[in-house]
Every structure is written in C-alpha cells, then in structure tokens.
Design a protein around this motif. Structure first.
Motif, PDB file in Angstrom:
ATOM      1  N   TYR A 159       0.855  -1.192   0.000  1.00  0.00           N
ATOM      2  CA  TYR A 159       0.000   0.000   0.000  1.00  0.00           C
ATOM      3  C   TYR A 159       0.891   1.242   0.000  1.00  0.00           C
ATOM      4  CZ  TYR A 159      -3.284   3.574   1.519  1.00  0.00           C
ATOM      5  OH  TYR A 159      -4.040   4.715   1.609  1.00  0.00           O
ATOM      6  N   LEU A 160       0.573   2.203  -0.864  1.00  0.00           N
ATOM      7  CA  LEU A 160       1.353   3.440  -0.959  1.00  0.00           C
ATOM      8  C   LEU A 160       0.536   4.606  -0.410  1.00  0.00           C
ATOM      9  CD1 LEU A 160       2.892   2.966  -4.523  1.00  0.00           C
ATOM     10  CD2 LEU A 160       3.883   2.379  -2.308  1.00  0.00           C
ATOM     11  N   ASP A 206     -11.409   9.215  -1.845  1.00  0.00           N
ATOM     12  CA  ASP A 206     -11.628   7.798  -2.171  1.00  0.00           C
ATOM     13  C   ASP A 206     -10.647   7.312  -3.228  1.00  0.00           C
ATOM     14  OD1 ASP A 206     -13.719   7.436  -0.352  1.00  0.00           O
ATOM     15  OD2 ASP A 206     -15.200   8.172  -1.788  1.00  0.00           O
ATOM     16  N   HIS A 207      -9.391   7.650  -3.044  1.00  0.00           N
ATOM     17  CA  HIS A 207      -8.332   7.212  -3.950  1.00  0.00           C
ATOM     18  C   HIS A 207      -7.256   6.511  -3.115  1.00  0.00           C
ATOM     19  CE1 HIS A 207      -5.660   7.207  -7.431  1.00  0.00           C
ATOM     20  NE2 HIS A 207      -4.703   7.544  -6.595  1.00  0.00           N
ATOM     21  N   TYR A 208      -7.096   5.208  -3.387  1.00  0.00           N
ATOM     22  CA  TYR A 208      -6.128   4.384  -2.667  1.00  0.00           C
ATOM     23  C   TYR A 208      -5.247   3.717  -3.717  1.00  0.00           C
ATOM     24  CZ  TYR A 208      -9.694   5.141   0.840  1.00  0.00           C
ATOM     25  OH  TYR A 208     -10.593   5.726   1.687  1.00  0.00           O
ATOM     26  N   PHE A 209      -3.941   3.652  -3.439  1.00  0.00           N
ATOM     27  CA  PHE A 209      -3.009   3.167  -4.456  1.00  0.00           C
ATOM     28  C   PHE A 209      -2.060   2.117  -3.890  1.00  0.00           C
ATOM     29  CE2 PHE A 209       0.406   3.275  -7.573  1.00  0.00           C
ATOM     30  CZ  PHE A 209      -0.315   3.352  -8.755  1.00  0.00           C
ATOM     31  N   TRP A 210      -1.910   1.041  -4.632  1.00  0.00           N
ATOM     32  CA  TRP A 210      -0.995  -0.032  -4.269  1.00  0.00           C
ATOM     33  C   TRP A 210       0.021  -0.243  -5.382  1.00  0.00           C
ATOM     34  CZ3 TRP A 210      -5.987   0.132  -2.910  1.00  0.00           C
ATOM     35  CH2 TRP A 210      -6.312  -0.171  -1.590  1.00  0.00           C
ATOM     36  N   ALA A 211       1.227  -0.591  -4.984  1.00  0.00           N
ATOM     37  CA  ALA A 211       2.228  -1.102  -5.921  1.00  0.00           C
ATOM     38  C   ALA A 211       2.257  -2.609  -5.719  1.00  0.00           C
ATOM     39  CB  ALA A 211       3.594  -0.509  -5.621  1.00  0.00           C
ATOM     40  N   TYR A 212       2.601  -3.321  -6.764  1.00  0.00           N
ATOM     41  CA  TYR A 212       2.808  -4.759  -6.614  1.00  0.00           C
ATOM     42  C   TYR A 212       4.038  -5.136  -7.435  1.00  0.00           C
ATOM     43  CZ  TYR A 212       0.131  -4.783 -10.987  1.00  0.00           C
ATOM     44  OH  TYR A 212      -0.322  -4.524 -12.261  1.00  0.00           O
ATOM     45  N   THR A 213       4.891  -5.913  -6.826  1.00  0.00           N
ATOM     46  CA  THR A 213       6.094  -6.391  -7.482  1.00  0.00           C
ATOM     47  C   THR A 213       5.888  -7.853  -7.846  1.00  0.00           C
ATOM     48  OG1 THR A 213       7.480  -4.831  -6.279  1.00  0.00           O
ATOM     49  CG2 THR A 213       8.588  -6.753  -7.231  1.00  0.00           C
ATOM     50  N   VAL A 214       6.162  -8.155  -9.106  1.00  0.00           N
ATOM     51  CA  VAL A 214       5.982  -9.513  -9.620  1.00  0.00           C
ATOM     52  C   VAL A 214       7.341 -10.067 -10.026  1.00  0.00           C
ATOM     53  CG1 VAL A 214       4.899 -10.948 -11.395  1.00  0.00           C
ATOM     54  CG2 VAL A 214       3.684  -8.949 -10.508  1.00  0.00           C
ATOM     55  N   ARG A 215       7.600 -11.293  -9.607  1.00  0.00           N
ATOM     56  CA  ARG A 215       8.811 -11.996 -10.027  1.00  0.00           C
ATOM     57  C   ARG A 215       8.366 -13.261 -10.741  1.00  0.00           C
ATOM     58  NH1 ARG A 215      13.139 -15.403  -7.298  1.00  0.00           N
ATOM     59  NH2 ARG A 215      14.960 -14.979  -8.571  1.00  0.00           N
ATOM     60  N   ILE A 216       8.823 -13.431 -11.982  1.00  0.00           N
ATOM     61  CA  ILE A 216       8.498 -14.596 -12.791  1.00  0.00           C
ATOM     62  C   ILE A 216       9.773 -15.415 -12.931  1.00  0.00           C
ATOM     63  CG2 ILE A 216       7.616 -15.413 -15.011  1.00  0.00           C
ATOM     64  CD1 ILE A 216       6.374 -12.530 -15.300  1.00  0.00           C
TER      65      ILE A 216
END
Length: 130
Positions: free
Chosen positions: A17-18, A27-37
């Motif tokens: 969560y940022l 009503d603005h919520y922002f998330w980053a997500y890191t993906v490793r493949i």
C-alpha cells in the motif's frame, strides 16, 4: 508474498500500500505490486500478454488486458527470472487482484500461466473478504 506455479513457471507477487500516493478523502487508494516470474522449466518462454481481474471492496470488477508487462515482452531461458513493479488504484480501502500471463515456448506452444490472487489491503484496517 503470494505464489503460484504453472508448467514450471513460478509467479510470485508482493503488494504494498502506498499511503503517500493515496488520497483517502477523495476515495483514492493506491498499491504497488512487485511480480517476479521464474522459469523453472526446461523451455525458453516469452511473456506475450497479461490479463488482470481487479475487484474492489464494493464488488466492482475491472478487467485489464494488454501486450506484455510494463511495456516489455521478456524472454526467459530455463533458470532465468524477470521482475517488475506496477500499480493499481482503487476507490475503496481494499480489493483483490488475480490474473494470468500468456506465454509462448520457442516451439510456438502458447499457454496460460496463473498469477496468484493477492489482496490489496491497507495495513492495520479490518480486512474485507471479497
């Protein structure tokens, strides 16, 4: 972290969560997500496209489809990995994301790789099941 493996391709996701990019009063919520493949198979594969299903706490569903990830269509040889970070805005304090990548082997075999479901929750708030 959340992980899933399909045909030797492991996908690991870590959401964050940022607060500094969120505006709860709007009503603005922002998330980053890191993906490793990680390619644990014996084949070289290329990530062709992505499909995301994003559900917020109100039950609103948004589907996102597109070529590659963050403007790239990486090729992963056996044992190789690829990592990227992207983001997701919501109008609610929680949600969930799940999806898939379309991959192709050198021989032209196209298959779907599951992206594990992962929550988008603000830390220290009661969790909402979607």
């Amino acid at each position: 972290m959340y992980s899933e493996e399909t045909r030797g391709i492991e996908v690991v996701v870590e959401p964050t969560y940022l607060a500094d990019q969120s505006a709860p009063s709007d009503d603005h919520y922002f998330w980053a997500y890191t993906v490793r493949i990680v390619n644990q198979s014996d084949d070289t594969v290329q990530l062709l496209s992505r499909h995301w299903k994003i559900t917020d706490a109100s039950g609103r569903v948004q589907e996102v489809r597109g070529a590659g990830v963050v403007g790239e269509q990486p090729v992963l040889r056996p044992g190789a990995s690829y990592q990227y970070t992207s983001g997701c805005p919501l109008a609610t304090t929680s949600g969930i994301m799940v999806g898939s990548y379309q991959m192709q082997t050198r021989d032209g075999d196209v298959f779907a790789v599951a992206i594990p479901a992962f929550p988008l929750d603000i830390p220290d708030l009661p969790r909402v099941l979607n």
